[in-house]
Design a protein around this motif. Structure first.
Motif, short mmCIF file in Angstrom:
data_model
loop_
_atom_site.label_atom_id
_atom_site.label_comp_id
_atom_site.label_asym_id
_atom_site.label_seq_id
_atom_site.Cartn_x
_atom_site.Cartn_y
_atom_site.Cartn_z
N ARG A 184 6.13 9.70 -6.46
CA ARG A 184 6.22 9.45 -5.02
C ARG A 184 6.17 10.75 -4.71
NH1 ARG A 184 7.43 4.10 -3.84
NH2 ARG A 184 6.27 4.57 -2.04
N SER A 185 5.74 10.68 -3.00
CA SER A 185 5.60 11.95 -2.67
C SER A 185 7.17 12.49 -2.11
CB SER A 185 4.79 12.09 -1.14
OG SER A 185 5.09 13.05 -0.36
N TRP A 230 0.44 17.98 -9.90
CA TRP A 230 -0.21 17.08 -8.88
C TRP A 230 -1.82 16.94 -9.36
CZ3 TRP A 230 -4.67 17.37 -5.67
CH2 TRP A 230 -4.63 16.43 -4.61
N ARG A 280 0.77 -1.21 -0.03
CA ARG A 280 0.17 -0.02 -0.04
C ARG A 280 0.82 1.25 0.05
NH1 ARG A 280 -0.74 4.32 1.65
NH2 ARG A 280 0.84 3.82 3.36
N ARG A 281 0.83 2.20 -0.86
CA ARG A 281 1.22 3.38 -0.92
C ARG A 281 0.32 4.46 -1.94
NH1 ARG A 281 3.39 4.66 -5.54
NH2 ARG A 281 3.55 3.59 -7.24
N MET A 282 0.39 5.62 -1.65
CA MET A 282 -0.22 6.61 -2.02
C MET A 282 -0.05 6.67 -3.73
SD MET A 282 -2.37 7.22 0.40
CE MET A 282 -2.42 7.49 2.19
N ARG A 321 11.17 6.26 6.51
CA ARG A 321 10.47 5.69 7.37
C ARG A 321 10.79 5.49 8.62
NH1 ARG A 321 5.82 3.32 6.15
NH2 ARG A 321 6.07 3.09 3.80
N CYS A 356 -5.26 7.09 -3.29
CA CYS A 356 -4.66 7.73 -2.60
C CYS A 356 -5.59 8.56 -1.86
CB CYS A 356 -4.23 9.08 -3.42
SG CYS A 356 -3.31 10.41 -2.76
N PHE A 357 -5.23 8.69 -0.38
CA PHE A 357 -6.09 9.65 0.63
C PHE A 357 -5.44 10.98 0.55
CE2 PHE A 357 -6.98 11.65 4.56
CZ PHE A 357 -8.30 11.16 4.91
N PHE A 358 -6.15 11.94 0.42
CA PHE A 358 -5.64 13.31 0.48
C PHE A 358 -6.65 14.31 1.03
CE2 PHE A 358 -8.17 15.34 -3.13
CZ PHE A 358 -8.71 13.77 -3.87
N GLY A 359 -6.20 15.43 1.57
CA GLY A 359 -7.02 16.38 2.36
C GLY A 359 -7.68 17.24 1.24
N SER A 396 7.72 13.86 0.57
CA SER A 396 7.90 13.33 1.99
C SER A 396 8.59 12.25 2.16
CB SER A 396 6.43 13.50 2.47
OG SER A 396 5.85 14.60 2.20
N LEU A 397 8.49 11.35 1.28
CA LEU A 397 9.09 9.98 1.41
C LEU A 397 10.57 10.19 1.76
CD1 LEU A 397 6.93 7.95 -0.92
CD2 LEU A 397 6.74 7.80 1.54
N ARG A 408 -0.81 8.55 -7.07
CA ARG A 408 -1.23 9.76 -7.73
C ARG A 408 -1.23 10.09 -9.20
NH1 ARG A 408 2.22 10.26 -3.16
NH2 ARG A 408 1.29 11.31 -1.18
C1 LIG Z 1 -4.35 12.28 6.66
C2 LIG Z 1 -3.58 12.54 5.51
C3 LIG Z 1 -3.46 13.59 4.72
C4 LIG Z 1 -2.98 13.29 3.56
N1 LIG Z 1 -2.99 14.38 2.70
C5 LIG Z 1 -2.47 14.40 1.34
C6 LIG Z 1 -2.42 15.22 0.24
O1 LIG Z 1 -3.33 16.22 0.74
N2 LIG Z 1 -2.03 15.20 -0.74
C7 LIG Z 1 -1.01 14.14 -1.24
O2 LIG Z 1 -0.56 13.88 -2.31
N3 LIG Z 1 -1.16 13.13 -0.05
C8 LIG Z 1 -1.52 13.19 1.13
N4 LIG Z 1 -1.42 12.15 1.82
C9 LIG Z 1 -0.36 10.92 1.54
C10 LIG Z 1 0.95 11.14 2.40
O3 LIG Z 1 1.57 12.05 1.57
C11 LIG Z 1 1.64 9.81 2.19
O4 LIG Z 1 0.75 8.72 3.06
C12 LIG Z 1 2.83 9.83 2.75
O5 LIG Z 1 3.90 10.63 2.31
C13 LIG Z 1 3.47 8.27 3.14
O6 LIG Z 1 3.37 7.86 1.80
P1 LIG Z 1 2.62 6.61 1.37
O7 LIG Z 1 1.30 6.46 1.91
O8 LIG Z 1 2.73 6.32 -0.15
O9 LIG Z 1 3.46 5.19 1.96
C14 LIG Z 1 -2.10 12.17 3.14
C15 LIG Z 1 -2.05 11.18 3.92
C16 LIG Z 1 -2.87 11.14 5.22
C17 LIG Z 1 -2.81 10.02 6.06
#
Ligand SMILES: Cc1cc2nc3c(=O)[nH]c(=O)nc-3n(C[C@H](O)[C@H](O)[C@H](O)COP(=O)(O)O)c2cc1C
Length: 199
Positions: free
Chosen positions: A179-180, A73, A10-12, A187, A140-143, A182-183, A14
């Motif tokens: 990939r984000s 994005w 599982r990974r987001m 981890r 993908c979960f996003f805000g 942020s990664l 996009r």
């Molecule tokens: C509460 C929450 C809000 C998030 N919001 C965004 C978002 O607005 N845009 C986005 O691209 N990813 C969003 N993400 C995804 C995170 O960036 C992602 O889960 C994190 O970088 C780890 O990567 P992975 O889920 O692919 O393992 C969100 C994740 C969570 C749990």
């Protein structure tokens, strides 16, 4: 797929293949699994808005992203053939916990250690993310930006007491996924975050 593999994979995602809709039975499985999530007091104070037609999805993106030129994005995310908005209803929890077995008749929000309504909608969201992986799709979960919540409610007739906790995009992964950044943080390992016995 083995459960451990679902979790590991599982990974987001996009970017999506815009020409491959989510099969209806997969869409229904996502929703059936979502409502298997635990909920405080079995309140189940959630709801899910499913957006599938191009018109419905366009309305969502117009409400959340505004009218300007889409960035990279958004360009990729807009290809998702299915969007599911998990909503949380705080008042459902306040009402549920005012029942005799719980007894919080004052409906005082200060009693709540954390907003269980959002916790539960988050748990339901994770089940959808995992189900998508299990079905060979991406999600993908996003805000949803706070200043856009009212526009989203207005676009889809969502009652005022329901708040989207985010949005889950679903589809077959595209070829241009990123990939984000942020990664790069890496981890955090079990040893770094787990405190056994005491902090
Ligand atoms: C509460 C929450 C809000 C998030 N919001 C965004 C978002 O607005 N845009 C986005 O691209 N990813 C969003 N993400 C995804 C995170 O960036 C992602 O889960 C994190 O970088 C780890 O990567 P992975 O889920 O692919 O393992 C969100 C994740 C969570 C749990």
């Amino acid at each position: 797929m083995e459960f451990a593999e679902v979790v590991r994979r599982r990974r987001m995602v996009r970017d999506y293949d815009p020409d491959r809709p989510v099969p209806p039975e997969v869409r229904e499985r996502l929703l059936e699994h979502a409502i298997r999530a635990p909920s405080a007091g079995f309140s189940q104070g959630w709801a899910f808005v499913v957006l599938e037609t191009a018109e419905e999805r366009d309305s969502f993106w117009a409400a959340t992203a505004g009218e300007g030129a889409p960035d990279a994005w958004l360009t990729r995310m807009r290809r998702a053939p299915l969007l599911i908005l998990p909503l949380a209803n705080k008042s459902a929890y306040l009402e549920r916990y005012a029942e005799p077995d719980k007894g919080w008749t004052d409906r005082d929000e200060a009693r709540w250690p954390v907003p269980y309504w959002d916790v539960d909608a988050g748990m339901a969201s994770l089940l959808m993310l995992l189900t998508a992986v299990d079905e060979g799709l991406g999600a993908c979960f996003f805000g949803v930006p706070v200043e856009r919540l009212d526009a989203v409610r207005a676009a889809f007739g969502i009652p005022a007491e329901y708040r989207p906790v985010g949005c889950v995009s679903v589809g077959y992964p595209g070829t241009d996924d990123r990939r984000s950044p942020s990664l790069r943080r890496g981890r955090r390992g079990v040893d770094e975050v787990v405190h056994r016995g005491r902090w």
